[in-house]
Design a protein around this motif. Structure first.
Motif, mmCIF file in Angstrom:
data_model
loop_
_atom_site.group_PDB
_atom_site.id
_atom_site.type_symbol
_atom_site.label_atom_id
_atom_site.label_comp_id
_atom_site.label_asym_id
_atom_site.label_seq_id
_atom_site.Cartn_x
_atom_site.Cartn_y
_atom_site.Cartn_z
ATOM 1 N N PRO A 81 0.803 -1.227 0.000
ATOM 2 C CA PRO A 81 0.000 0.000 0.000
ATOM 3 C C PRO A 81 0.836 1.277 0.000
ATOM 4 O O PRO A 81 0.473 2.265 -0.641
ATOM 5 N N ALA A 82 1.993 1.269 0.653
ATOM 6 C CA ALA A 82 2.855 2.454 0.693
ATOM 7 C C ALA A 82 3.512 2.749 -0.657
ATOM 8 O O ALA A 82 4.032 3.850 -0.857
ATOM 9 N N TYR A 83 3.491 1.786 -1.586
ATOM 10 C CA TYR A 83 4.156 1.945 -2.885
ATOM 11 C C TYR A 83 3.188 1.896 -4.062
ATOM 12 O O TYR A 83 3.609 1.828 -5.214
ATOM 13 N N GLN A 84 1.901 1.928 -3.784
ATOM 14 C CA GLN A 84 0.919 1.890 -4.865
ATOM 15 C C GLN A 84 0.868 3.223 -5.600
ATOM 16 O O GLN A 84 1.362 4.232 -5.122
ATOM 17 N N ARG A 85 0.291 3.189 -6.786
ATOM 18 C CA ARG A 85 0.143 4.353 -7.657
ATOM 19 C C ARG A 85 1.486 4.850 -8.205
ATOM 20 O O ARG A 85 1.658 6.025 -8.484
#
Length: 144
Positions: A81-85
């Motif tokens: 989640p911390a590295y999404q997008r």
């Protein structure tokens, strides 16, 4: 293979704790699927299609691919989640697509859980479309 600051490589057995932690953070684990057994099974078949993505040595993505001679399959595509997008999932998909093409794979199939509608837009953006099929399953070996 690399994409910006994401290094993509084949899974190593020492990656297991980090990959399981990633799957848990992404909500991919289920009580009826033991992730350790899923990994052990994958390592016996086309282990080169089990990819991880790293940033500064930390596992931030995974993808478990397969090819049965008729269709390619994608499982456990996850990005922390911390590295999404950041297009890491797209990079992982591109990497496995190249590997599947090298095997002569004509089409990729994947399944998303019906409750995970947010990810459908991602796959739409990669050119996937919903097939008019009903997915059926039968457990041969219970994990729990």
């Amino acid at each position: 293979m690399t994409h910006q600051d994401l290094a993509i490589r084949a899974f190593h057995p020492s990656d297991e704790p980090g990959v399981i932690q990633l799957w848990q953070a992404c909500g991919l684990t289920r009580r009826w699927n033991d992730p350790r057994k899923d990994i052990a099974r994958k390592l016996t078949v086309q282990s080169d299609l089990f990819l991880v993505g790293e940033v500064d040595g930390a596992i931030v993505g995974s993808l478990m691919g397969g090819y049965d001679g008729h269709r390619g399959w994608i499982n456990y595509l996850a990005v922390s989640p911390a590295y999404q997008r950041r297009n890491y999932a797209t990079a992982l998909m591109a990497a496995v697509e190249l590997k599947l093409l090298d095997l002569g794979c004509p089409k990729i199939n994947l399944m998303i859980r019906s409750g995970n509608v947010a990810v459908k837009g991602f796959y739409d953006s990669l050119g996937f479309s919903q097939d008019e099929v009903i997915s059926l399953g039968k457990r041969l070996i219970p994990d729990c």
